[in-house]
Motif scaffolding. Structure first.
Motif, PDB file in Angstrom:
ATOM      1  N   ILE A  52       4.364  -3.653   6.132  1.00 25.84           N
ATOM      2  CA  ILE A  52       4.839  -3.907   4.754  1.00 25.84           C
ATOM      3  C   ILE A  52       6.287  -4.083   4.759  1.00 25.84           C
ATOM      4  CG2 ILE A  52       4.880  -2.987   2.477  1.00 25.84           C
ATOM      5  CD1 ILE A  52       1.916  -2.197   2.837  1.00 25.84           C
ATOM      6  N   VAL A  53       6.839  -5.159   3.690  1.00 25.98           N
ATOM      7  CA  VAL A  53       8.093  -5.125   3.522  1.00 25.98           C
ATOM      8  C   VAL A  53       8.636  -4.701   2.025  1.00 25.98           C
ATOM      9  CG1 VAL A  53       9.661  -6.981   3.183  1.00 25.98           C
ATOM     10  CG2 VAL A  53       8.317  -7.021   5.173  1.00 25.98           C
ATOM     11  N   TRP A  72      -7.461  -9.540   6.738  1.00 29.67           N
ATOM     12  CA  TRP A  72      -6.504 -10.312   6.233  1.00 29.67           C
ATOM     13  C   TRP A  72      -5.204 -10.103   6.625  1.00 29.67           C
ATOM     14  CZ3 TRP A  72      -4.405 -10.643   0.421  1.00 29.67           C
ATOM     15  CH2 TRP A  72      -3.755 -11.676  -0.026  1.00 29.67           C
ATOM     16  N   LYS A  73      -4.237 -10.816   7.232  1.00 28.82           N
ATOM     17  CA  LYS A  73      -3.118 -10.521   7.816  1.00 28.82           C
ATOM     18  C   LYS A  73      -1.738 -11.285   7.329  1.00 28.82           C
ATOM     19  CE  LYS A  73      -5.182  -8.867  11.958  1.00 28.82           C
ATOM     20  NZ  LYS A  73      -5.185  -7.562  11.805  1.00 28.82           N
ATOM     21  N   PRO A  74      -1.638 -11.152   5.907  1.00 29.54           N
ATOM     22  CA  PRO A  74      -0.507 -11.960   5.369  1.00 29.54           C
ATOM     23  C   PRO A  74       0.931 -11.010   5.671  1.00 29.54           C
ATOM     24  CG  PRO A  74      -1.616 -10.676   3.819  1.00 29.54           C
ATOM     25  CD  PRO A  74      -2.143 -10.233   4.996  1.00 29.54           C
ATOM     26  N   LEU A  75       2.116 -11.634   5.497  1.00 33.21           N
ATOM     27  CA  LEU A  75       3.306 -10.884   5.329  1.00 33.21           C
ATOM     28  C   LEU A  75       3.170 -10.133   3.925  1.00 33.21           C
ATOM     29  CD1 LEU A  75       6.387 -10.049   5.572  1.00 33.21           C
ATOM     30  CD2 LEU A  75       6.901 -12.223   4.696  1.00 33.21           C
ATOM     31  N   GLN A  76       3.121  -8.836   4.068  1.00 36.08           N
ATOM     32  CA  GLN A  76       2.790  -8.077   2.600  1.00 36.08           C
ATOM     33  C   GLN A  76       4.343  -7.543   1.998  1.00 36.08           C
ATOM     34  OE1 GLN A  76      -0.526  -5.169   1.975  1.00 36.08           O
ATOM     35  NE2 GLN A  76      -0.863  -5.432   4.422  1.00 36.08           N
ATOM     36  N   LEU A  77       4.558  -7.980   0.648  1.00 37.74           N
ATOM     37  CA  LEU A  77       5.695  -7.429  -0.114  1.00 37.74           C
ATOM     38  C   LEU A  77       5.055  -6.476  -1.105  1.00 37.74           C
ATOM     39  CD1 LEU A  77       6.961 -10.906  -1.010  1.00 37.74           C
ATOM     40  CD2 LEU A  77       7.693  -9.693   1.228  1.00 37.74           C
ATOM     41  N   ASP A  84       8.095   5.126   9.676  1.00 35.89           N
ATOM     42  CA  ASP A  84       9.236   5.380   8.990  1.00 35.89           C
ATOM     43  C   ASP A  84       9.499   3.646   8.512  1.00 35.89           C
ATOM     44  OD1 ASP A  84      11.730   6.015   7.721  1.00 35.89           O
ATOM     45  OD2 ASP A  84      12.729   6.405   9.887  1.00 35.89           O
ATOM     46  N   TRP A  85      10.738   3.587   7.905  1.00 36.02           N
ATOM     47  CA  TRP A  85      11.099   2.207   7.204  1.00 36.02           C
ATOM     48  C   TRP A  85      12.282   1.857   8.141  1.00 36.02           C
ATOM     49  CZ3 TRP A  85       8.605  -0.528   3.786  1.00 36.02           C
ATOM     50  CH2 TRP A  85       7.748   0.056   3.064  1.00 36.02           C
ATOM     51  N   ILE A 131      16.565  -5.141   2.742  1.00 40.61           N
ATOM     52  CA  ILE A 131      15.202  -5.345   2.962  1.00 40.61           C
ATOM     53  C   ILE A 131      14.756  -4.199   4.245  1.00 40.61           C
ATOM     54  CG2 ILE A 131      13.663  -7.188   4.391  1.00 40.61           C
ATOM     55  CD1 ILE A 131      14.144  -7.765   1.392  1.00 40.61           C
ATOM     56  N   SER A 132      13.611  -3.643   4.064  1.00 39.37           N
ATOM     57  CA  SER A 132      12.833  -2.947   5.115  1.00 39.37           C
ATOM     58  C   SER A 132      11.692  -3.114   5.571  1.00 39.37           C
ATOM     59  CB  SER A 132      13.497  -1.539   4.733  1.00 39.37           C
ATOM     60  OG  SER A 132      12.651  -1.212   3.661  1.00 39.37           O
ATOM     61  N   THR A 133      11.099  -2.660   6.547  1.00 36.70           N
ATOM     62  CA  THR A 133       9.712  -3.013   7.069  1.00 36.70           C
ATOM     63  C   THR A 133       9.269  -1.507   7.534  1.00 36.70           C
ATOM     64  OG1 THR A 133      10.414  -5.028   7.726  1.00 36.70           O
ATOM     65  CG2 THR A 133       8.327  -4.365   8.798  1.00 36.70           C
ATOM     66  N   PHE A 134       8.086  -1.256   7.013  1.00 39.48           N
ATOM     67  CA  PHE A 134       7.441  -0.184   7.548  1.00 39.48           C
ATOM     68  C   PHE A 134       6.859  -0.012   9.013  1.00 39.48           C
ATOM     69  CE2 PHE A 134       3.945   3.386   6.923  1.00 39.48           C
ATOM     70  CZ  PHE A 134       4.720   4.512   6.814  1.00 39.48           C
ATOM     71  N   THR A 135       7.191   0.853   9.643  1.00 41.88           N
ATOM     72  CA  THR A 135       6.530   0.844  11.057  1.00 41.88           C
ATOM     73  C   THR A 135       5.388   1.606  11.215  1.00 41.88           C
ATOM     74  OG1 THR A 135       7.820   2.825  11.837  1.00 41.88           O
ATOM     75  CG2 THR A 135       9.070   0.725  11.849  1.00 41.88           C
ATOM     76  N   GLY A 136       4.755   1.983  10.265  1.00 37.19           N
ATOM     77  CA  GLY A 136       3.708   3.002  10.398  1.00 37.19           C
ATOM     78  C   GLY A 136       4.244   4.462  10.366  1.00 37.19           C
TER      79      GLY A 136
END
Length: 409
Positions: free
Chosen positions: A289-290, A262-267, A399-400, A392-397
């Protein structure tokens, strides 16, 4: 016959009267000292309860860093010439033990105020007690919405972003980037989960767009897995997944999303973005992940030259070398200690509980060394929301990746 005052006595009295009537007001008041229990000409006594033992003992570092911070301040002369006596007591993240420790701090140690205590359940157990006693319960390490109630519980203030604040900002982000979103939500079946759920859905409704929640799934803390809930959500057609979970359930759900393809936008709720939770899920599974961010982190190259991070590292090496240099919880404790010190500094010579509360509730605009640039406390006497602007931040694998501009609720 009444004896006339001596010429010397009369002159002293007259001079005092003249001084009080002619000096500017600030100078008159500066000469007056007011104290409640826990304060004197030489000392300010404050306390806290955190789990130094038990399953939540990793948070005990908050107390150890607080001890180090006030030791450093005392070696530099203290606050307004007074040394700070800081008592951090173990509640083992247990409500009964928290009650016992808090009563000891108030009734035996007679602290002026408490700050930085941890946990919604333990602090709820002493909430009414501290308010009935008029003892400040400040900068709590919990974001429950109940702490923003200055009319009924004016002595209690949270120190973390309130869960509704976080939820509203995430909802605004969804509306901005996926206006036609179909959202599936997993939430913890308690006050924690509901604190996020209601405000998130209200922002969607108020936006008047087509973004909507199409499925909700709950889980209880006692459930061994959340696999069935994730399977249901993945089949719902949702292209956004709002994960309002904690601890083990967060790790399980992140990993399960990947397993299902499943590939949703994850919060993800910010309290579940710790490295240990993401590592248990698999950092590669957490990529994309956001979540909201409001603080700097130690132990990462991008912050190593930041003046506040460098100051913390200097303190850590000198006073608490056993604490790992990448311990962000310790850095959070440093920021809270600095914030409490600022509140006490602003009290001047009026070290009463009422004035401590007054200064804390007017901390609007103060930037903790723990905060990202652009984030400050937003407290006012009428609104105890700790901060209203977050990133708002996004995890890169690894870092954020933090957005350039903050968002407000």
């Amino acid at each position: 016959m009444t004896k006339n005052p001596s010429r010397r006595d009369f002159s002293a009295a007259a001079l005092a009267t003249i001084a009080a009537s002619t000096l500017p007001a600030p100078y008159v008041w500066a000469a007056e000292k007011k104290y409640d229990a826990g304060a004197s000409d030489t000392e300010i006594k404050i306390g806290q309860t955190v789990p130094h033992s038990g399953p939540g003992s990793l948070y005990g570092v908050l107390g150890r860093v607080g001890e180090a911070y006030f030791q450093m301040l005392n070696e530099k002369g203290g606050i307004n010439g007074r040394k700070v006596k800081f008592l951090t007591m173990d509640d083992a993240y247990s409500a009964p033990k928290c009650v016992e420790a808090t009563r000891r701090l108030v009734e035996q140690e007679e602290v002026l105020a408490l700050y930085g205590s941890l946990g919604t359940a333990p602090q709820t157990a002493v909430h009414k007690y501290l308010n009935s006693k008029g003892v400040p319960q400040l900068l709590l390490n919990t974001g429950a919405s109940k702490w923003n109630n200055p009319k009924e519980f004016k002595w209690t203030m949270a120190g973390l972003p309130l869960y509704p604040t976080e939820a509203r900002i995430l909802a605004r982000h969804v509306v901005a980037v996926k206006p036609n979103a179909k959202i599936g939500i997993l939430y913890q079946n308690d006050d924690f989960g509901r604190d996020f759920l209601g405000p998130f859905k209200k922002v969607l409704a108020d936006a008047g767009g087509t973004a909507q929640v199409i499925m909700e799934q709950t889980y209880d803390l006692t459930e061994p897995t959340v696999d069935s809930q994730l399977i249901n959500l993945s089949k719902s057609g949702a292209d956004v997944f709002y994960n309002i979970s904690t601890g083990k359930a967060s790790s399980q759900s992140i990993r399960k999303v990947a397993e299902l393809g499943w590939k949703p936008l994850q919060l993800l709720s910010a309290g579940s973005t710790g490295r240990s939770i993401l590592s248990a899920a698999g950092l590669e599974n957490a990529t994309g992940i956001v979540a909201i961010r409001y603080n700097k982190e130690v132990g990462l190259p991008k912050w190593e030259k930041d003046p506040d991070v460098m100051a913390f590292e200097e303190l850590r090496k000198k006073y608490t070398p056993a604490i790992d240099p990448d311990n962000t919880i310790a850095f959070a404790g440093y920021g809270q200690a600095a914030s409490m010190a600022e509140i006490l500094r602003r009290c001047g010579n009026e070290l009463t509980r009422a004035n401590v509360l007054k200064q804390a509730s007017n901390l609007n605009g103060f930037h903790s060394p723990y905060f990202l640039d652009g984030v400050t406390y937003s407290y006012t006497p009428e609104d105890y929301t700790p901060m209203k602007t977050l990133f708002i931040s996004t995890f890169t694998g690894k870092d954020w990746d933090i957005s350039d501009k903050p968002m407000s609720e």
